[in-house]
Design a protein around this motif. Structure first.
Motif, PDB file in Angstrom:
ATOM      1  N   ARG A  43      27.894  11.448   6.525  1.00  0.00           N
ATOM      2  CA  ARG A  43      26.742  11.483   5.610  1.00  0.00           C
ATOM      3  C   ARG A  43      25.517  10.908   6.326  1.00  0.00           C
ATOM      4  O   ARG A  43      25.632  10.154   7.273  1.00  0.00           O
ATOM      5  N   TYR A  55      27.648   1.903   9.276  1.00  0.00           N
ATOM      6  CA  TYR A  55      28.607   2.983   9.559  1.00  0.00           C
ATOM      7  C   TYR A  55      28.372   3.437  10.993  1.00  0.00           C
ATOM      8  O   TYR A  55      27.309   3.179  11.583  1.00  0.00           O
ATOM      9  N   TYR A  83      34.624  10.707   5.857  1.00  0.00           N
ATOM     10  CA  TYR A  83      34.636   9.259   6.105  1.00  0.00           C
ATOM     11  C   TYR A  83      35.962   8.927   6.775  1.00  0.00           C
ATOM     12  O   TYR A  83      36.989   9.494   6.410  1.00  0.00           O
ATOM     13  N   ASP A 103      36.584  -0.848   3.309  1.00  0.00           N
ATOM     14  CA  ASP A 103      36.084  -0.129   2.139  1.00  0.00           C
ATOM     15  C   ASP A 103      36.574   1.313   2.282  1.00  0.00           C
ATOM     16  O   ASP A 103      36.102   2.034   3.156  1.00  0.00           O
TER      17      ASP A 103
HETATM   18  P1  5GP Z   1      28.872   5.498   0.461  1.00  0.00           P
HETATM   19  O1  5GP Z   1      28.442   6.830   1.004  1.00  0.00           O
HETATM   20  O2  5GP Z   1      28.280   5.228  -0.891  1.00  0.00           O
HETATM   21  O3  5GP Z   1      28.630   4.387   1.453  1.00  0.00           O
HETATM   22  O4  5GP Z   1      30.449   5.563   0.266  1.00  0.00           O
HETATM   23  C1  5GP Z   1      30.984   6.593  -0.497  1.00  0.00           C
HETATM   24  C2  5GP Z   1      32.478   6.435  -0.573  1.00  0.00           C
HETATM   25  O5  5GP Z   1      33.064   6.540   0.726  1.00  0.00           O
HETATM   26  C3  5GP Z   1      32.961   5.126  -1.156  1.00  0.00           C
HETATM   27  O6  5GP Z   1      33.857   5.439  -2.202  1.00  0.00           O
HETATM   28  C4  5GP Z   1      33.676   4.461  -0.031  1.00  0.00           C
HETATM   29  O7  5GP Z   1      34.807   3.752  -0.484  1.00  0.00           O
HETATM   30  C5  5GP Z   1      34.125   5.639   0.807  1.00  0.00           C
HETATM   31  N1  5GP Z   1      34.361   5.231   2.192  1.00  0.00           N
HETATM   32  C6  5GP Z   1      33.627   4.431   2.988  1.00  0.00           C
HETATM   33  N2  5GP Z   1      34.221   4.273   4.173  1.00  0.00           N
HETATM   34  C7  5GP Z   1      35.382   4.985   4.134  1.00  0.00           C
HETATM   35  C8  5GP Z   1      36.452   5.211   5.071  1.00  0.00           C
HETATM   36  O8  5GP Z   1      36.480   4.716   6.189  1.00  0.00           O
HETATM   37  N3  5GP Z   1      37.449   6.026   4.646  1.00  0.00           N
HETATM   38  C9  5GP Z   1      37.469   6.585   3.416  1.00  0.00           C
HETATM   39  N4  5GP Z   1      38.504   7.362   3.098  1.00  0.00           N
HETATM   40  N5  5GP Z   1      36.505   6.379   2.512  1.00  0.00           N
HETATM   41  C10 5GP Z   1      35.477   5.594   2.871  1.00  0.00           C
END
Ligand code: 5GP
Length: 193
Positions: A43, A55, A83, A103
């Motif tokens: 993203r 990230y 992710y 997370d």
């Molecule tokens: P955001 O884009 O808002 O930072 O995160 C969106 C979602 O991606 C959140 O539900 C978060 O838990 C998930 N996420 C963040 N890092 C990872 C990862 O390393 N692996 C997975 N499977 N989900 C992740």
């Protein structure tokens, strides 16, 4: 022989807008000895987000190459973006006896458990869907289509976590201060065991 006791792994999951990031930031301030895993994603960075700090931001092609190279402990498509959790970092951290906080979305967590069944799951939930919607709108980072997508996904995620997730703890984030205290005591209590 290496006699260092392995560190513990704490995995946080929540539908977006539940307050997980705020709670994690509070943990950074109150429990200094935790190490935070940095995930990889395709993203686009939000304002203020830095590659290698919040990230690792990769293109879809780069991300797919890393999947093929077996770099991730788990990966998932979340809200249309990839992710993943880099594996080498986790292994190096816990081998030193340091505790790691991660997370991961609810689907990724289920895959993660296959490699790390000892991980402790902490699920952060909003008190209601109305509150969740208000928070998503209030943070002003996402457009309407993204908000709608996140709300629909939130229901799917919460149902999945309930039916198939392995979460040792659930924290309802109604009052942020209480949720932060509750989360911190889960972690300090587990670490001291
Ligand atoms: P955001 O884009 O808002 O930072 O995160 C969106 C979602 O991606 C959140 O539900 C978060 O838990 C998930 N996420 C963040 N890092 C990872 C990862 O390393 N692996 C997975 N499977 N989900 C992740």
């Amino acid at each position: 022989m290496n006699t260092t006791k392995k560190g513990k792994i704490f995995v946080f999951s929540a539908p977006s807008g539940a307050g997980k990031t705020t709670i994690l930031n509070c943990l950074r301030d109150t429990i200094p000895n935790l190490v935070y895993s940095i995930s990889a994603t395709t993203r686009k960075p939000r304002q203020g987000e830095v590659h290698g700090v919040h990230y690792f931001f990769y293109s879809v092609d780069e991300f797919k190459t890393r999947i093929e190279q077996n770099e991730f402990a788990e990966w998932a498509l979340v809200h249309g973006n990839y992710y993943g959790t880099p594996k080498s970092f986790i292994d190096a951290t816990i081998a030193q006896g340091l505790h790691i906080v991660m997370d991961i979305d609810v689907f990724g967590k289920k895959n993660f458990d296959k490699s790390y069944p000892e991980a402790i799951g902490i699920l952060i939930l909003p008190p209601s869907m109305e509150v969740l919607e208000k928070r998503l709108r209030g943070r002003g980072t996402d457009d309407e289509a993204t908000i709608q997508k996140r709300l629909t996904n939130a229901i799917t995620e919460m149902n999945f976590a309930k039916a198939e997730g392995k979460y040792e703890y659930t924290v309802i984030n109604n009052d942020l201060k209480i949720a932060e205290t509750e989360t911190a005591s889960i972690i300090t209590g587990t670490i001291s065991n």
